[in-house]
Motif scaffolding. Structure first.
Motif, PDB file in Angstrom:
ATOM      1  N   SER B 178       0.826  -1.202   0.000  1.00  0.00           N
ATOM      2  CA  SER B 178       0.000   0.000   0.000  1.00  0.00           C
ATOM      3  C   SER B 178       0.863   1.256   0.000  1.00  0.00           C
ATOM      4  O   SER B 178       0.512   2.263  -0.611  1.00  0.00           O
ATOM      5  CB  SER B 178      -0.932  -0.016   1.211  1.00  0.00           C
ATOM      6  N   ARG B 179       1.979   1.190   0.705  1.00  0.00           N
ATOM      7  CA  ARG B 179       2.878   2.345   0.777  1.00  0.00           C
ATOM      8  C   ARG B 179       3.952   2.308  -0.294  1.00  0.00           C
ATOM      9  O   ARG B 179       4.865   3.136  -0.300  1.00  0.00           O
ATOM     10  CB  ARG B 179       3.557   2.387   2.150  1.00  0.00           C
ATOM     11  N   GLY B 180       3.877   1.326  -1.179  1.00  0.00           N
ATOM     12  CA  GLY B 180       4.898   1.167  -2.217  1.00  0.00           C
ATOM     13  C   GLY B 180       4.574   1.972  -3.460  1.00  0.00           C
ATOM     14  O   GLY B 180       4.020   3.073  -3.380  1.00  0.00           O
ATOM     15  N   THR B 181       4.889   1.420  -4.607  1.00  0.00           N
ATOM     16  CA  THR B 181       4.642   2.129  -5.858  1.00  0.00           C
ATOM     17  C   THR B 181       3.137   2.164  -6.132  1.00  0.00           C
ATOM     18  O   THR B 181       2.349   1.453  -5.489  1.00  0.00           O
ATOM     19  CB  THR B 181       5.330   1.407  -7.031  1.00  0.00           C
ATOM     20  N   GLU B 182       2.767   2.959  -7.106  1.00  0.00           N
ATOM     21  CA  GLU B 182       1.365   3.061  -7.477  1.00  0.00           C
ATOM     22  C   GLU B 182       0.806   1.687  -7.882  1.00  0.00           C
ATOM     23  O   GLU B 182      -0.297   1.301  -7.499  1.00  0.00           O
ATOM     24  CB  GLU B 182       1.247   4.035  -8.647  1.00  0.00           C
ATOM     25  N   ALA B 183       1.599   0.974  -8.649  1.00  0.00           N
ATOM     26  CA  ALA B 183       1.159  -0.351  -9.112  1.00  0.00           C
ATOM     27  C   ALA B 183       0.984  -1.301  -7.930  1.00  0.00           C
ATOM     28  O   ALA B 183       0.039  -2.093  -7.889  1.00  0.00           O
ATOM     29  CB  ALA B 183       2.182  -0.920 -10.098  1.00  0.00           C
ATOM     30  N   ALA B 188      -2.677  -4.122  -4.046  1.00  0.00           N
ATOM     31  CA  ALA B 188      -3.176  -4.390  -2.696  1.00  0.00           C
ATOM     32  C   ALA B 188      -4.685  -4.102  -2.618  1.00  0.00           C
ATOM     33  O   ALA B 188      -5.453  -4.896  -2.061  1.00  0.00           O
ATOM     34  CB  ALA B 188      -2.417  -3.536  -1.680  1.00  0.00           C
ATOM     35  N   GLN B 189      -5.099  -2.974  -3.194  1.00  0.00           N
ATOM     36  CA  GLN B 189      -6.518  -2.609  -3.138  1.00  0.00           C
ATOM     37  C   GLN B 189      -7.374  -3.640  -3.872  1.00  0.00           C
ATOM     38  O   GLN B 189      -8.428  -4.063  -3.396  1.00  0.00           O
ATOM     39  CB  GLN B 189      -6.734  -1.214  -3.741  1.00  0.00           C
ATOM     40  N   ASP B 190      -6.885  -4.063  -5.019  1.00  0.00           N
ATOM     41  CA  ASP B 190      -7.611  -5.065  -5.811  1.00  0.00           C
ATOM     42  C   ASP B 190      -7.791  -6.364  -5.016  1.00  0.00           C
ATOM     43  O   ASP B 190      -8.860  -6.983  -5.037  1.00  0.00           O
ATOM     44  CB  ASP B 190      -6.840  -5.324  -7.115  1.00  0.00           C
ATOM     45  N   ALA B 191      -6.745  -6.753  -4.307  1.00  0.00           N
ATOM     46  CA  ALA B 191      -6.825  -8.002  -3.539  1.00  0.00           C
ATOM     47  C   ALA B 191      -7.856  -7.867  -2.413  1.00  0.00           C
ATOM     48  O   ALA B 191      -8.666  -8.768  -2.193  1.00  0.00           O
ATOM     49  CB  ALA B 191      -5.453  -8.368  -2.977  1.00  0.00           C
ATOM     50  N   VAL B 192      -7.816  -6.739  -1.720  1.00  0.00           N
ATOM     51  CA  VAL B 192      -8.773  -6.527  -0.629  1.00  0.00           C
ATOM     52  C   VAL B 192     -10.200  -6.494  -1.185  1.00  0.00           C
ATOM     53  O   VAL B 192     -11.117  -7.073  -0.610  1.00  0.00           O
ATOM     54  CB  VAL B 192      -8.438  -5.231   0.150  1.00  0.00           C
ATOM     55  N   ALA B 241      -8.096  -1.383   8.196  1.00  0.00           N
ATOM     56  CA  ALA B 241      -8.071  -0.992   6.791  1.00  0.00           C
ATOM     57  C   ALA B 241      -7.635   0.469   6.654  1.00  0.00           C
ATOM     58  O   ALA B 241      -6.857   0.822   5.764  1.00  0.00           O
ATOM     59  CB  ALA B 241      -9.442  -1.199   6.158  1.00  0.00           C
ATOM     60  N   GLU B 242      -8.129   1.304   7.572  1.00  0.00           N
ATOM     61  CA  GLU B 242      -7.742   2.716   7.540  1.00  0.00           C
ATOM     62  C   GLU B 242      -6.239   2.864   7.702  1.00  0.00           C
ATOM     63  O   GLU B 242      -5.589   3.598   6.964  1.00  0.00           O
ATOM     64  CB  GLU B 242      -8.456   3.489   8.647  1.00  0.00           C
ATOM     65  N   SER B 243      -5.678   2.138   8.658  1.00  0.00           N
ATOM     66  CA  SER B 243      -4.227   2.217   8.865  1.00  0.00           C
ATOM     67  C   SER B 243      -3.468   1.734   7.645  1.00  0.00           C
ATOM     68  O   SER B 243      -2.351   2.162   7.391  1.00  0.00           O
ATOM     69  CB  SER B 243      -3.814   1.384  10.080  1.00  0.00           C
ATOM     70  N   LEU B 244      -4.063   0.808   6.926  1.00  0.00           N
ATOM     71  CA  LEU B 244      -3.407   0.297   5.718  1.00  0.00           C
ATOM     72  C   LEU B 244      -3.456   1.321   4.586  1.00  0.00           C
ATOM     73  O   LEU B 244      -2.683   1.234   3.636  1.00  0.00           O
ATOM     74  CB  LEU B 244      -4.118  -0.972   5.226  1.00  0.00           C
ATOM     75  N   GLY B 245      -4.395   2.263   4.684  1.00  0.00           N
ATOM     76  CA  GLY B 245      -4.582   3.178   3.564  1.00  0.00           C
ATOM     77  C   GLY B 245      -5.352   2.510   2.437  1.00  0.00           C
ATOM     78  O   GLY B 245      -5.226   2.879   1.276  1.00  0.00           O
ATOM     79  N   LEU B 246      -6.156   1.511   2.783  1.00  0.00           N
ATOM     80  CA  LEU B 246      -6.964   0.804   1.779  1.00  0.00           C
ATOM     81  C   LEU B 246      -8.431   0.906   2.179  1.00  0.00           C
ATOM     82  O   LEU B 246      -8.753   1.125   3.354  1.00  0.00           O
ATOM     83  CB  LEU B 246      -6.547  -0.672   1.698  1.00  0.00           C
TER      84      LEU B 246
END
Lengths: 95, 320, 249
Positions: B178-183, B188-192, B241-246
């Motif tokens: 989540s904190r990595g590159t845009e891709a 990560a968001q897609d998986a969640v 989830a909030e802490s994840l930024g997702l």
């Protein structure tokens, strides 16, 4: 028992020196040597043990719950086996 | 063991009293046939879930993107095999052998958790499984450590102790993405998005439709209802989830001050039942793979049994 | 963005880089192959055993590669020709007998090698001292299975013999000298052959009679010449890491 059916073994692990072996669970193995190795891999993979026993489950003779009363009641009748049976004057230590 | 009719009543009274007093039932105790059957069904399903559950994650071991992640994932998949073994071992204390249970799994007569019929499409799925699937499993499993049947409760204590790292590694994996590159963030968001709803389904059908729940609760095999546990899980996940930024893919998800819980949208039970009936994306694949591994291994198991037969005496001598 | 190392320094600190890479790549590649068994082992207990071995090897690999450079750059960004592992460890798993034969050949070599390195005072002594305990267990595992497959059923006997014969040609390379690795390879080979012969005979099997190296491949893995399956193995291993240049995981 089919030819691929490995017997069941009960596993006892001594978690550290000074403690007795405790039942950890069971596993299947074709023979005692493999049972020991499987037990090592399965029950001590987070270094939970210093010594392992494996015993064929079929070799264990257990008291039956039906016999519970004759087996264990007499012991309950002997409170003098327990240290709390005795009154010790206050102030006496290391006893 | 004798189950003479005249005694059954008094046996049953002892059993009921033990359960009522929160004592553990142990293998050689008398127990109602239905209690035994219910336990075997639940423990077997649980054990099957552990070993089928190895597949979606093992799918990524050979592609893990760093050696650290690879070691973690291998250890996790190994733990699942271990947990399967603890649970089969608990089932054996009820007089049901592992071979019999595996047969039932392979022939579709016993189930495993439907969640494993979903595919792991990207590396982020490994994280989502750790965080959400293991998270849901832990929510389900922690109360089982106090289950009325001793060997199952003890197996669950061991499993829960070992699982604590599973959920954390998943969360950490997702956080890194989540904190990595845009891709990576998008991955990560897609998986969640894909794993959220199936995770909620893991708690089983709603309480009013759950076939086995009431009796299991009375016997203290189960301690909380499906809906209770599901609510607990949602409440835990929202701040995480909030802490994840997702985000969680539910427009109806919001805090309900009055209830002191999060409200959430309707679950697609039609999908749940379809997957349960065998129409999930991976049902056939998972069971075929398991069956194949078992069949491919038959000659190995036979060989070891044959060797043991030939060398039984010498082994005894060696140890003496 | 991380770049693949253009060349590997001759010595990384006090450690000879070529030797660290050779041993590190052996462990890395064999660990990967063993991990391919996950979910496919012949019995659940063996899932746990094979993974234990794979995890030990991965730990060794990470330690050794880190002596040379960044472990992930080395594992994920080198081309096939830059890997220095012996060809034995990259051979596909095959059936369980092939995996066990590969384990028997390699773990016996590794135990003897690490035993010697641990006894010396060279740069690998500390690692070898720790790893030799792990590897002793790996060899024990391989020997036990060799006995059971060799002296089990007719089918298992046949499969085990086939596996020994098939992998025999990759064993010669284990005893090619490696730059920076100070061991008497002839003595190592003799000790290895003695142990292997004993186990193979006890398992009622025959020691393979073929050559211990292919016509042009003696020592080839150590020089970066690999077999075809290896390219596909690292393609799978590296693809995700390479798809996101510079990303952290």
């Amino acid at each position: 028992m089919t030819s691929t059916d490995w017997p069941l073994w009960e596993v006892f692990v001594r978690s550290r020196r000074g403690l007795s072996h405790t039942h950890a669970g069971s596993l299947h193995a074709p023979d005692a040597e493999m049972a020991l190795r499987n037990a090592r891999d399965l029950y001590t993979r987070r270094s939970e043990g210093v010594s392992i026993w494996v015993v064929p489950s079929a070799s264990i003779t257990a008291s039956s719950p039906d016999e519970k009363d004759p087996f264990f009641e007499p012991a309950a009748d002997k409170p003098y086996r327990h240290p709390t049976f005795y009154d010790i004057p206050e102030g006496v230590r290391h006893l | 063991m004798t189950t003479m009719a005249p005694d059954t009543e008094s046996y049953e009274a002892v059993f009921d009293a033990a359960v009522a007093a929160d004592e553990r039932i142990e293998p050689r105790d008398w127990m109602p046939d239905a209690y035994r059957a219910s336990l075997v069904r639940q423990i077997a399903q649980h054990a099957h879930s552990e070993i089928i559950g190895m597949q979606p994650e093992a799918n990524w071991i050979t592609r893990a993107p760093s050696l650290r992640r690879k070691a973690i994932l291998m250890a996790k998949v190994q733990d699942e095999a271990g947990h399967g073994l603890y649970l089969y071992s608990a089932a054996e204390t009820l007089g049901t052998g592992r071979d019999e249970l595996l047969d039932k799994l392979h022939s579709g007569r016993q189930k495993y958790s439907s969640i494993f019929n979903y595919p792991t499409l990207t590396w982020a799925d490994v994280g989502a499984i750790g965080w959400l699937v293991d998270g849901a499993a832990i929510t389900n499993q922690v109360p089982l450590c106090r289950c009325s049947y001793g060997p199952y409760a003890r197996a669950m204590v061991r499993v829960c102790k070992e699982e604590s790292f599973h959920q954390r590694q998943g969360y950490e994996l997702l956080l890194t993405l989540s904190r990595g590159t845009e891709a990576q963030h998008a991955m990560a968001q897609d998986a969640v998005d894909r794993w959220w709803w199936p995770s909620l389904m893991m708690f089983g059908p709603p309480d009013d439709e759950s076939a086995h729940s009431a009796q299991s609760m009375a016997w203290k095999i189960k301690r909380h209802s499906n809906d209770e546990l599901r609510q607990r899980f949602v409440d835990i996940c929202v701040p995480q989830a909030e802490s994840l930024g997702l985000t969680l893919p539910d427009p109806d998800l919001r805090w309900n001050e009055e209830r002191g819980h999060h409200d959430f949208g309707p679950i697609d039970w039609a999908e749940f039942h379809a997957v349960l009936r065998g129409n999930g994306p991976c049902n056939d694949q998972r069971i075929n793979r398991r069956r194949q591994a078992h069949e491919d291994g038959a000659w190995v198991r036979e060989a070891a049994a044959a060797y043991a037969g030939k060398h039984r005496d010498t082994q005894g001598e060696a140890r003496a | 963005m991380k770049q693949a190392p253009a060349h590997v320094p001759a010595t990384a600190g006090a450690v000879p880089a070529a030797a660290a890479l050779a041993l590190g790549d052996d462990a890395l590649v064999l660990s990967h192959r063993l991990a391919e068994w996950a979910g496919n082992a012949p019995v659940l207990e063996e899932e746990v055993a094979l993974t234990n071995i794979a995890l030990d090897l991965l730990g060794q690999a990470r330690f050794l590669l880190s002596l040379v450079g960044d472990e992930d750059e080395l594992a994920y960004l080198r081309e096939e020709r830059a890997f220095r592992n012996v060809q034995l460890v990259e051979q596909p798993n095959g059936d369980f007998a092939h995996t066990i034969a590969r384990q028997l050949f390699f773990s016996t070599y590794q135990e003897l090698l690490f035993g010697r390195l641990a006894a010396g005072d060279g740069p690998f002594a500390p690692l070898a001292g720790k790893a030799v305990k792990e590897v002793t267990y790996h060899r024990d595992h391989a020997e036990h299975w060799t006995l059971r497959l060799g002296d089990g059923t007719e089918e298992s006997h046949r499969r085990m013999q086939t596996a020994l014969d098939a992998l025999w040609r990759y064993t010669g390379e284990l005893f090619e000298p490696v730059e920076g690795l100070e061991v008497d390879v002839t003595a190592l080979r003799d000790a290895w052959l003695t142990l292997i012969t004993k186990t193979v005979r006890q398992a009622t099997l025959e020691l393979p009679t073929g050559p211990q190296a292919g016509a042009w491949t003696a020592g080839a893995g150590r020089q970066g010449l690999h077999t075809e399956p290896f390219g596909r193995m690292i393609a799978e291993m590296q693809h995700l890491h390479r798809s996101h240049p510079g990303a952290s995981w």
